[in-house]
Design a protein around this motif. Structure first.
Motif, PDB file in Angstrom:
ATOM      1  N   HIS A  70       0.852  -1.185   0.000  1.00 26.03           N
ATOM      2  CA  HIS A  70       0.000   0.000   0.000  1.00 26.03           C
ATOM      3  C   HIS A  70       0.891   1.239   0.000  1.00 26.03           C
ATOM      4  N   ASP A  71       0.287   2.357  -0.316  1.00 27.84           N
ATOM      5  CA  ASP A  71       1.023   3.612  -0.188  1.00 27.84           C
ATOM      6  C   ASP A  71       0.134   4.623   0.538  1.00 27.84           C
ATOM      7  N   GLY A  72       0.640   5.805   0.746  1.00 29.37           N
ATOM      8  CA  GLY A  72      -0.141   6.871   1.356  1.00 29.37           C
ATOM      9  C   GLY A  72      -0.613   6.543   2.758  1.00 29.37           C
ATOM     10  N   ILE A  73      -1.902   6.796   2.999  1.00 28.21           N
ATOM     11  CA  ILE A  73      -2.506   6.655   4.315  1.00 28.21           C
ATOM     12  C   ILE A  73      -2.266   5.273   4.910  1.00 28.21           C
ATOM     13  N   LEU A  74      -2.599   4.245   4.152  1.00 35.25           N
ATOM     14  CA  LEU A  74      -2.536   2.885   4.681  1.00 35.25           C
ATOM     15  C   LEU A  74      -1.106   2.477   5.008  1.00 35.25           C
ATOM     16  N   LYS A  75      -0.170   2.875   4.180  1.00 37.74           N
ATOM     17  CA  LYS A  75       1.231   2.552   4.444  1.00 37.74           C
ATOM     18  C   LYS A  75       1.703   3.211   5.741  1.00 37.74           C
ATOM     19  N   GLU A  76       1.299   4.444   5.963  1.00 35.17           N
ATOM     20  CA  GLU A  76       1.683   5.153   7.188  1.00 35.17           C
ATOM     21  C   GLU A  76       1.164   4.420   8.424  1.00 35.17           C
ATOM     22  N   ILE A  77      -0.085   3.986   8.359  1.00 31.67           N
ATOM     23  CA  ILE A  77      -0.665   3.301   9.516  1.00 31.67           C
ATOM     24  C   ILE A  77      -0.034   1.922   9.697  1.00 31.67           C
ATOM     25  N   GLU A  78       0.247   1.230   8.601  1.00 29.66           N
ATOM     26  CA  GLU A  78       0.920  -0.071   8.696  1.00 29.66           C
ATOM     27  C   GLU A  78       2.272   0.068   9.386  1.00 29.66           C
ATOM     28  N   GLU A  79       3.022   1.082   9.013  1.00 31.53           N
ATOM     29  CA  GLU A  79       4.342   1.294   9.597  1.00 31.53           C
ATOM     30  C   GLU A  79       4.233   1.643  11.080  1.00 31.53           C
ATOM     31  N   TYR A  80       3.244   2.458  11.423  1.00 32.53           N
ATOM     32  CA  TYR A  80       3.042   2.819  12.823  1.00 32.53           C
ATOM     33  C   TYR A  80       2.679   1.578  13.643  1.00 32.53           C
ATOM     34  N   ALA A  81       1.752   0.770  13.131  1.00 31.03           N
ATOM     35  CA  ALA A  81       1.323  -0.426  13.849  1.00 31.03           C
ATOM     36  C   ALA A  81       2.478  -1.406  14.030  1.00 31.03           C
ATOM     37  N   GLU A 123       5.699  -0.637  14.117  1.00 35.75           N
ATOM     38  CA  GLU A 123       6.651  -0.036  15.052  1.00 35.75           C
ATOM     39  C   GLU A 123       6.186  -0.188  16.498  1.00 35.75           C
ATOM     40  N   LYS A 124       4.868  -0.077  16.731  1.00 33.29           N
ATOM     41  CA  LYS A 124       4.312  -0.134  18.087  1.00 33.29           C
ATOM     42  C   LYS A 124       3.809  -1.534  18.462  1.00 33.29           C
ATOM     43  N   SER A 125       4.014  -2.502  17.550  1.00 30.95           N
ATOM     44  CA  SER A 125       3.554  -3.888  17.775  1.00 30.95           C
ATOM     45  C   SER A 125       2.053  -3.954  18.052  1.00 30.95           C
ATOM     46  N   ILE A 126       1.290  -3.206  17.278  1.00 33.65           N
ATOM     47  CA  ILE A 126      -0.166  -3.210  17.395  1.00 33.65           C
ATOM     48  C   ILE A 126      -0.734  -4.102  16.288  1.00 33.65           C
ATOM     49  N   PRO A 127      -1.488  -5.128  16.649  1.00 30.57           N
ATOM     50  CA  PRO A 127      -2.029  -6.029  15.622  1.00 30.57           C
ATOM     51  C   PRO A 127      -3.045  -5.326  14.724  1.00 30.57           C
ATOM     52  N   ILE A 128      -2.872  -5.466  13.427  1.00 30.32           N
ATOM     53  CA  ILE A 128      -3.874  -5.044  12.448  1.00 30.32           C
ATOM     54  C   ILE A 128      -4.091  -6.222  11.505  1.00 30.32           C
ATOM     55  N   VAL A 129      -5.074  -6.150  10.642  1.00 28.86           N
ATOM     56  CA  VAL A 129      -5.334  -7.271   9.737  1.00 28.86           C
ATOM     57  C   VAL A 129      -4.116  -7.539   8.859  1.00 28.86           C
ATOM     58  N   GLN A 130      -3.883  -8.807   8.586  1.00 27.24           N
ATOM     59  CA  GLN A 130      -2.756  -9.178   7.742  1.00 27.24           C
ATOM     60  C   GLN A 130      -2.995  -8.720   6.306  1.00 27.24           C
ATOM     61  N   ARG A 131      -1.904  -8.612   5.555  1.00 25.66           N
ATOM     62  CA  ARG A 131      -1.982  -8.029   4.213  1.00 25.66           C
ATOM     63  C   ARG A 131      -2.983  -8.753   3.311  1.00 25.66           C
TER      64      ARG A 131
END
Length: 215
Positions: free
Chosen positions: A20-31, A33-41
């Motif tokens: 992903h790029d833009g918004i989603l990439k930023e949130i993926e990187e944050y999650a 970095e902080k070890s916060i689970p989000i849905v897998q790719r």
């Protein structure tokens, strides 16, 4: 291995999806970095596919975390749907609301703070798509309320239903996860053994179950 799919299959599927790029990439990187689970790719891509096929106008999400999947579903519709997402962790609610505001999605996404069961009991709206990604030990408790809120032709997508393969194999079950496994099996039995519904369990990510009402 994840216990749900072979790593080489997972890696290949992810390679087909790309980044992903833009918004989603930023949130993926944050999650990450902080070890916060989000849905897998691959699960994220599946959600995008479902949004494009079903074109739901109203979506209910149980389990918000940092708002990644809610934002994904909103963007997948080109901001043509409305997402209500419920999260009980105050810190996650704060971050999710900040993300929604940061990306100017406040008109399209409502982040509700509270316990999913308590909020579900008081809801009366109808939804075209319900995405369950909250406490894995409570899917079977969520289901009756979700069915009450689901549009006649709506879809329920439940994530993590194979839970690292433990739901499918007693040999993988860890003692401290027995309750989660038992309740997740109950959820899958509830949506699979009822003639009113049709459910497909997909061994993707941590396992996805898609449920619809039979015509």
């Amino acid at each position: 291995m994840s216990g749900v799919e072979h790593e080489y299959i997972k890696d290949y599927i992810v390679s087909l999806i790309g980044d992903h790029d833009g918004i989603l990439k930023e949130i993926e990187e944050y999650a990450s970095e902080k070890s916060i689970p989000i849905v897998q790719r691959e699960t994220a891509r599946f959600l995008e596919l479902m949004i494009n096929i079903k074109k739901p106008s109203r979506i209910l999400e149980l389990g918000t975390a940092v708002g990644y999947s809610a934002i994904l579903m909103s963007l997948s519709s080109h901001r043509k749907n409305h997402v209500i997402t419920i999260e009980r962790d105050k810190n996650m609610v704060k971050i999710a609301r900040e993300n929604v505001k940061k990306y100017n999605l406040g008109k399209y996404i409502d982040v509700i703070e509270g316990d999913c069961l308590e909020i579900l009991r008081d809801m009366s709206e109808s939804f075209d798509l319900i995405f369950i990604d909250a406490g894995k030990a409570h899917y079977n408790h969520f289901l009756p309320y979700c069915l009450k809120l689901l549009d006649k032709e709506g879809i329920i997508v439940a994530d993590n239903v194979l839970f690292r393969g433990m739901v499918a194999s007693d040999e993988l079950v860890k003692r401290r996860k027995i309750t989660i496994v038992k309740r997740m099996r109950k959820y899958l039995n509830m949506v699979s053994d009822n003639d009113e519904f049709m459910t497909s369990v997909i061994p993707m990510g941590d396992g996805i179950a898609v449920t619809v009402r039979r015509n």
